[in-house]
Structures are given as C-alpha cells and as structure tokens.
Design a protein around this motif. Structure first.
Motif, PDB file in Angstrom:
ATOM      1  N   SER A  99      37.731  48.122  42.315  1.00 57.08           N
ATOM      2  CA  SER A  99      37.303  47.969  43.754  1.00 57.08           C
ATOM      3  C   SER A  99      36.378  46.503  43.676  1.00 57.08           C
ATOM      4  CB  SER A  99      36.687  48.984  44.531  1.00 57.08           C
ATOM      5  OG  SER A  99      36.242  48.450  45.791  1.00 57.08           O
ATOM      6  N   LYS A 100      37.059  45.432  44.295  1.00 60.90           N
ATOM      7  CA  LYS A 100      36.111  44.400  44.353  1.00 60.90           C
ATOM      8  C   LYS A 100      35.181  44.566  45.351  1.00 60.90           C
ATOM      9  CE  LYS A 100      39.014  41.263  42.226  1.00 60.90           C
ATOM     10  NZ  LYS A 100      38.807  40.859  40.896  1.00 60.90           N
ATOM     11  N   SER A 101      35.157  45.178  46.786  1.00 59.98           N
ATOM     12  CA  SER A 101      33.975  45.427  47.489  1.00 59.98           C
ATOM     13  C   SER A 101      33.099  46.318  46.618  1.00 59.98           C
ATOM     14  CB  SER A 101      34.834  45.883  48.817  1.00 59.98           C
ATOM     15  OG  SER A 101      35.383  46.889  48.563  1.00 59.98           O
ATOM     16  N   LYS A 104      30.873  44.027  44.326  1.00 67.33           N
ATOM     17  CA  LYS A 104      30.139  43.229  45.054  1.00 67.33           C
ATOM     18  C   LYS A 104      28.881  43.993  45.766  1.00 67.33           C
ATOM     19  CE  LYS A 104      32.381  39.272  46.709  1.00 67.33           C
ATOM     20  NZ  LYS A 104      31.665  38.049  46.081  1.00 67.33           N
ATOM     21  N   ASP A 105      28.982  45.223  46.144  1.00 63.41           N
ATOM     22  CA  ASP A 105      28.158  45.883  46.513  1.00 63.41           C
ATOM     23  C   ASP A 105      26.825  46.389  45.543  1.00 63.41           C
ATOM     24  OD1 ASP A 105      26.825  47.296  48.885  1.00 63.41           O
ATOM     25  OD2 ASP A 105      27.332  49.474  47.746  1.00 63.41           O
ATOM     26  N   THR A 117      29.826  35.669  49.751  1.00 68.30           N
ATOM     27  CA  THR A 117      31.110  36.429  50.538  1.00 68.30           C
ATOM     28  C   THR A 117      31.102  35.580  51.831  1.00 68.30           C
ATOM     29  OG1 THR A 117      30.763  38.462  49.730  1.00 68.30           O
ATOM     30  CG2 THR A 117      32.056  38.422  51.737  1.00 68.30           C
ATOM     31  N   SER A 119      32.683  35.064  55.767  1.00 67.36           N
ATOM     32  CA  SER A 119      33.417  35.762  56.962  1.00 67.36           C
ATOM     33  C   SER A 119      34.504  35.431  57.333  1.00 67.36           C
ATOM     34  CB  SER A 119      32.121  35.966  58.068  1.00 67.36           C
ATOM     35  OG  SER A 119      31.781  34.649  58.322  1.00 67.36           O
ATOM     36  N   ASP A 130      41.406  43.878  47.110  1.00 68.63           N
ATOM     37  CA  ASP A 130      40.374  44.718  46.825  1.00 68.63           C
ATOM     38  C   ASP A 130      40.780  45.449  45.554  1.00 68.63           C
ATOM     39  OD1 ASP A 130      37.731  45.650  47.381  1.00 68.63           O
ATOM     40  OD2 ASP A 130      38.512  47.359  47.942  1.00 68.63           O
ATOM     41  N   ASP A 160      42.384  46.221  51.848  1.00 74.15           N
ATOM     42  CA  ASP A 160      41.488  45.326  52.119  1.00 74.15           C
ATOM     43  C   ASP A 160      41.443  44.359  51.111  1.00 74.15           C
ATOM     44  OD1 ASP A 160      40.779  46.773  54.305  1.00 74.15           O
ATOM     45  OD2 ASP A 160      39.103  47.945  52.738  1.00 74.15           O
ATOM     46  N   VAL A 162      38.837  40.557  50.120  1.00 74.22           N
ATOM     47  CA  VAL A 162      37.443  39.886  50.327  1.00 74.22           C
ATOM     48  C   VAL A 162      37.777  38.296  50.029  1.00 74.22           C
ATOM     49  CG1 VAL A 162      36.081  41.726  49.484  1.00 74.22           C
ATOM     50  CG2 VAL A 162      36.808  40.010  48.014  1.00 74.22           C
ATOM     51  N   GLU A 164      35.748  34.704  49.151  1.00 78.22           N
ATOM     52  CA  GLU A 164      34.379  34.347  48.805  1.00 78.22           C
ATOM     53  C   GLU A 164      34.200  32.600  48.489  1.00 78.22           C
ATOM     54  OE1 GLU A 164      33.792  36.946  45.534  1.00 78.22           O
ATOM     55  OE2 GLU A 164      34.541  35.472  44.008  1.00 78.22           O
ATOM     56  N   GLU A 260      33.476  38.712  38.059  1.00 77.93           N
ATOM     57  CA  GLU A 260      33.880  40.161  38.269  1.00 77.93           C
ATOM     58  C   GLU A 260      33.280  40.918  37.064  1.00 77.93           C
ATOM     59  OE1 GLU A 260      38.074  40.779  36.959  1.00 77.93           O
ATOM     60  OE2 GLU A 260      37.882  39.181  35.344  1.00 77.93           O
TER      61      GLU A 260
END
Ligand code: AMP
Ligand code: GLY
Length: 396
Positions: A99-101, A104-105, A117, A119, A130, A160, A162, A164, A260
């Motif tokens: 999961s990319k999100s 990132k977290d 990231t 918007s 994602d 989803d 993302v 960037e 990544e």
C-alpha cells in the motif's frame, strides 16, 4: 523451501544450495533451473494452505518467500502461525510494499526523505495507484496531457491513488536484511526498468542489473538512516518486519530520496547480488527468520556482476510466451556465466519459453565493464524465436 518460480528464486536457491547447513532443497513451484539441484513441487506461491501442508510434509526448517504477492496475502503468517521459520514479512509488515499510502505514512513517521505528496495533480507530478500493480501503476507526468491520461488510467486499478512531486536523478536499489529489529546492509544494485535501449518504451519488471554501483557510496550509513528507522517504526506499530527490506532510491541533487520500499528481494537485482555474496546465505536467512541477526555479517565480494534479461517478444504487454524452444543455455553456462531461469518449462526433454522474462544471464568479473562483456558473450550463445533484450545494460 523456496517459494516462487522466477530467476530471483533460482538465484536464491542456487546460493542456498552452496550452504554447508543445507540437507535438502525444495521449491514451490520452482522452475527447470532449480530442478537441476532441488526438488520442485507443483504448489502455487499464493496457496497458503498448500504451502503449509507441503512444508509440514517435507519437514521444512526454513521457508524463503520470493515474490511480494504471497507476502502481502499473508502466506508468511500462515506458516509462522504453525511454527515454521519464515524468511519474509507478515501481511501487516508487507503493506510497506502493498500500500503506497501506508508506506508514505510509515516513511513520514520515520522521518525519511521522500517525494512531497501533492494535493492536486498538476504537471510535473507522479500519479500512483495505491495497491500492488507489478510496476504498472505508476505514471510519471511531465505535461498536462500526461496528467489527464494518468488520472484516467489509474482508475483502471480501482481504489485509491496518490499524487507526488516528480523527482529527477539516478535510481538505485538498496537492500538490508532484518530480523525485525536489527538491520544488516546487503548491497546495492542498479536496475534497468524500461524495455528499450537508452531507457525508452514502457516500464517492465526489470531488464537487467549490475552491482556494485561504483559511484554510489556510503551504503552502510544510508541503511542506518533509511532502513533502520522503518524497521523501528514497523516494530513500534506491532508489525515487525522480518526478511529483506528493499529501498528504491532516487539520487537527487538534494541527496537520496526514497521512492518506495519493497518487502522482498529485487528481480533482477538478486541475480547480481547472489554471485557476489561471500559466506552462507542459509545461515543469514535463518538468523532473520528466528529473530536473531546478532553476530551475523554479510560480505559482498569486490567483484562486479552484470545480468541481462532475455525477454519474450511481446513483453511487457504480455507475459505468456509459451512453448518456443530455447537453444544454447549449456554453451552459455560453459563460458562460466550463470543462466537463471525466469520463465521456462520443459517439454519433451527440451527447455522452452514459458513467461515474459525468460532467462537472466549473469557474469562476474573484477570490473563492471568486464562483467558486462562476459554477460553479453554468453547472451550471444542463447537463442529463441523473438528474443528481446537490451544491449546497453550496465553501460554506465
Ligand atoms: P514505485 O513503484 O513507486 O517505485 O515507482 C516505479 C517507478 O516510477 C520508479 O522506479 C521510478 O522510476 C518512477 N517513480 C516513482 N516515483 C517517482 C517520483 N516521485 N519521481 C520520479 N519518478 C518516480
Ligand atoms: N527490479 C525491481 C523490483 O524487483 O521491483
């Protein structure tokens, strides 16, 4: 027991087979290259129950999972729950790749240098699906038109995405083994991702690689500042990462940034790391699996290794090129090169194509340029109808 069927798994199995502690080597499902020295069983890598029952039947002391799919699906959890030592992360920890999100977290919490990231999707930018997409869910956009296309295409992956900042620079793959707490630097390699010479055409799983990367220095310090904080953060969240953590870095003018993480060895990077490894791979992977890397060390030789991937004519659009006879593998091996099977089968006693990335031809030498010459000399001896490969691997 090695899980997987690609050239990466062949290279791992080949190195494991040289370990003193090895009594039997099994693979699920393996491939004709592995079958030359290990026992292959027709169990799919994502069949957790089938793998568990095979591991129990053969009395596996260690399972090494090659590909990301089974890890993200929880194959390591299923085996570990039943008391079998596994080299490979739990499903929770493998989300660092899946999961990319989530990645990132974790990277943000670990304070790593990453792409910002955005918007809104405005060129230049990168749009990423994602979930897992075999390298096909990332759209690098330089123009507004590319952004429109990316936003349309990314929806095809569902779920989803993302957006960037677009980073520029050279990419390097940096590896570290981990037992969930400690990290052990395991070398760097450069991969050639595009299908065509001069980095043209679509992205692939990887068309060749070399190691070491002579201009890339300070790898131990980078592992301490990039891999260790991620291992710490995953442990803090209650999902310790056991296995190999693979950072995809972009070396920008502002220094290295993390693109990544992968939860497994690279393919084709493994085909150049294994020939350089000095010492006992089985001991290292087992130490990770049982949670105690203290006292272990990993040394890679100063020699260089280069691998060239021989791919199917329609790759990467298709990965199902089956049944075409392959000539010259033995002649290539007679030069001292290693020929790792990525997508082959045996039909009527002959080795035939069966996949997208068919073979990985690796050679070693004191310098990258000599290793490249040897690898291509071996490649020249191998042929199958429609074979496609890059002629500029490791021309750096
Ligand atoms: P990933 O799956 O995130 O590694 O992305 C696959 C490939 O897309 C990378 O190896 C890069 O070549 C490219 N890429 C990903 N993120 C970026 C970025 N922020 N800037 C430039 N290229 C990127
Ligand atoms: N060669 C890149 C990868 O294994 O993801």
């Amino acid at each position: 027991m090695v899980v997987g069927s690609g050239a990466r798994e062949h290279a791992l199995a080949w190195r494991l087979a040289q370990s003193h502690g090895l009594t039997e080597l099994h693979a699920a499902p393996g491939n004709p290259g592995i079958a030359a020295f290990g026992r292959c069983h027709p169990v799919r890598p994502d069949d957790a129950e089938g793998l568990l029952s095979l591991a129990v039947t053969i009395g596996a002391d260690l399972v090494v999972v090659g590909p990301e799919g089974p890890l993200v699906a929880g194959v390591a959890d299923e085996l570990r729950k039943n008391g079998i030592p596994v080299f490979g992360p739990s499903a929770d920890a493998a989300r660092i790749e899946g999961s990319k999100s989530f990645a990132k977290d974790v990277m943000r919490a670990a304070g790593l240098p990453i792409a910002e990231t955005l918007s809104v999707a405005r060129a230049p930018c990168v749009v990423k699906a994602d979930g897992l997409a075999s390298g096909k869910g990332v759209f690098v956009c330089h123009t507004a038109k590319q952004v429109d296309e990316a936003l349309r295409d990314v929806t095809a992956f569902g779920g989803d995405f993302v957006v960037e900042e677009l980073l520029e620079g050279e990419e390097v793959s940096l590896f570290a083994l981990t037992d969930g707490r400690r990290v052990l630097p395991f070398g760097a390699a450069q991969d050639f991702k595009r299908i065509g010479d001069g980095d043209t055409g679509p992205n692939t799983g990887g068309m060749g690689a070399y190691s070491p990367v002579p201009w890339f220095e300070g790898t131990d310090e980078l592992v301490a500042s990039i891999h260790q904080p991620v291992v710490d953060e995953l442990a803090r969240r209650g999902s310790p990462f056991i296995g190999v953590l693979f950072a995809g870095l972009m070396i920008t003018p502002d220094g290295p940034k993390v693109l990544e993480f992968n939860a497994r060895f690279g393919d084709p990077e493994t085909q150049v790391l294994m020939p350089r490894l000095e010492g006992d791979l089985l001991q290292l992977l087992f130490a990770c699996a049982v949670g105690d890397l203290s006292g272990s060390s990993a040394r890679l030789s100063d020699d260089a290794a280069v691998t060239v991937v021989l791919a199917a004519p329609d790759y990467p659009a298709r990965s199902d090129f089956a049944g075409t006879e392959i000539d010259g593998i033995a002649a290539a091996e007679a030069t001292g090169a290693l020929v790792f099977h990525g997508g082959t089968a045996v039909r009527n006693g002959a080795v035939v194509t069966n996949g997208g990335r068919i073979l990985s031809v690796t050679a070693t030498a004191p310098t990258v340029s000599d290793a490249r010459d040897r690898a291509y000399a071996a490649v020249d001896l191998i042929s199958f109808d429609g074979v496609q490969y890059r002629r500029d691997i490791a021309c750096v």
